[in-house]
Motif scaffolding. Structure first.
Motif, PDB file in Angstrom:
ATOM      1  N   UNK A 179       0.841  -1.186   0.000  1.00  0.00           N
ATOM      2  CA  UNK A 179       0.000   0.000   0.000  1.00  0.00           C
ATOM      3  C   UNK A 179       0.887   1.250   0.000  1.00  0.00           C
ATOM      4  N   UNK A 180       0.738   2.075  -1.027  1.00  0.00           N
ATOM      5  CA  UNK A 180       1.566   3.274  -1.185  1.00  0.00           C
ATOM      6  C   UNK A 180       0.774   4.531  -0.857  1.00  0.00           C
ATOM      7  N   UNK A 181       1.452   5.530  -0.331  1.00  0.00           N
ATOM      8  CA  UNK A 181       0.805   6.774   0.096  1.00  0.00           C
ATOM      9  C   UNK A 181       0.391   7.669  -1.056  1.00  0.00           C
ATOM     10  N   UNK A 182       1.038   7.530  -2.206  1.00  0.00           N
ATOM     11  CA  UNK A 182       0.676   8.376  -3.347  1.00  0.00           C
ATOM     12  C   UNK A 182       0.783   7.548  -4.623  1.00  0.00           C
ATOM     13  N   UNK A 183      -0.022   7.876  -5.619  1.00  0.00           N
ATOM     14  CA  UNK A 183       0.061   7.158  -6.905  1.00  0.00           C
ATOM     15  C   UNK A 183       1.436   7.342  -7.547  1.00  0.00           C
ATOM     16  N   UNK A 184       1.934   6.278  -8.162  1.00  0.00           N
ATOM     17  CA  UNK A 184       3.261   6.302  -8.775  1.00  0.00           C
ATOM     18  C   UNK A 184       3.434   5.109  -9.710  1.00  0.00           C
ATOM     19  N   UNK A 185       4.546   5.087 -10.437  1.00  0.00           N
ATOM     20  CA  UNK A 185       4.928   3.900 -11.208  1.00  0.00           C
ATOM     21  C   UNK A 185       5.511   2.925 -10.180  1.00  0.00           C
ATOM     22  N   UNK A 186       5.111   1.673 -10.259  1.00  0.00           N
ATOM     23  CA  UNK A 186       5.583   0.671  -9.302  1.00  0.00           C
ATOM     24  C   UNK A 186       6.581  -0.269  -9.971  1.00  0.00           C
TER      25      UNK A 186
END
Length: 163
Positions: A68-75
């Motif tokens: 679970x990431x705090x902000x949208x991004x490329x993973x």
């Protein structure tokens, strides 16, 4: 006097015991992907994400780990020290499955998402998504995810997961 001190210690112990303990990475939460229930561990803290499923030799059939990431991004993920063949599903912040990729044991080649707007990654046994008919467009149960994050002691709003 000693009796009074012991009695007070007992009372404070009762109050502490009545407060539910915060869940940890070791706990599993049932969260559906599409119509499929999955028992997920939530990797939220950086150390949990860095460790992931490293050195795990088995994963139950409907068990996985959700990052679970705090902000949208490329993973981007790799399989350093991970002996299990896995699939990874990448989800946007609304819980919509966008991409699925296979990952191979001990492969240190990065598996990178195409989208730069992803907030969740679910690692499952390789073949799980195909075997259960879970394809891009399937939705993660965001109400269950918010409840699981709260049980872990995190505010879901800090991740952009509003009701």
């Amino acid at each position: 006097m000693l009796g009074l001190v012991l009695g007070m210690a007992g009372c404070s112990g009762e109050k502490a015991a009545s407060k539910p303990a915060t869940k940890t990475l070791a706990d599993r939460f049932e969260i559906k992907v599409g119509s499929q229930p999955v028992r997920m561990q939530l990797a939220v803290l950086e150390a949990e994400m860095m460790r992931g499923l490293m050195e795990r030799r088995d994963l139950a059939p409907d068990e996985g780990m959700l990052f679970v990431y705090r902000r949208p991004q490329r993973l981007s993920f790799w399989m350093r020290n991970t002996p299990l063949p896995l699939d990874i599903g990448f989800f946007n912040r609304h819980g919509m499955l966008e991409e699925i990729y296979p990952m191979h044991p001990f492969d240190e080649t990065s598996v990178q998402s195409r989208s730069t707007m992803l907030s969740l990654a679910l690692e499952m046994n390789q073949g799980w998504f195909r075997e259960h008919g879970v394809k891009p467009g399937a939705a993660l149960d965001m109400a269950a995810l918010r409840a699981a994050l709260t049980a872990r002691g995190f505010d879901p709003r800090r991740f952009g997961f509003e009701e």
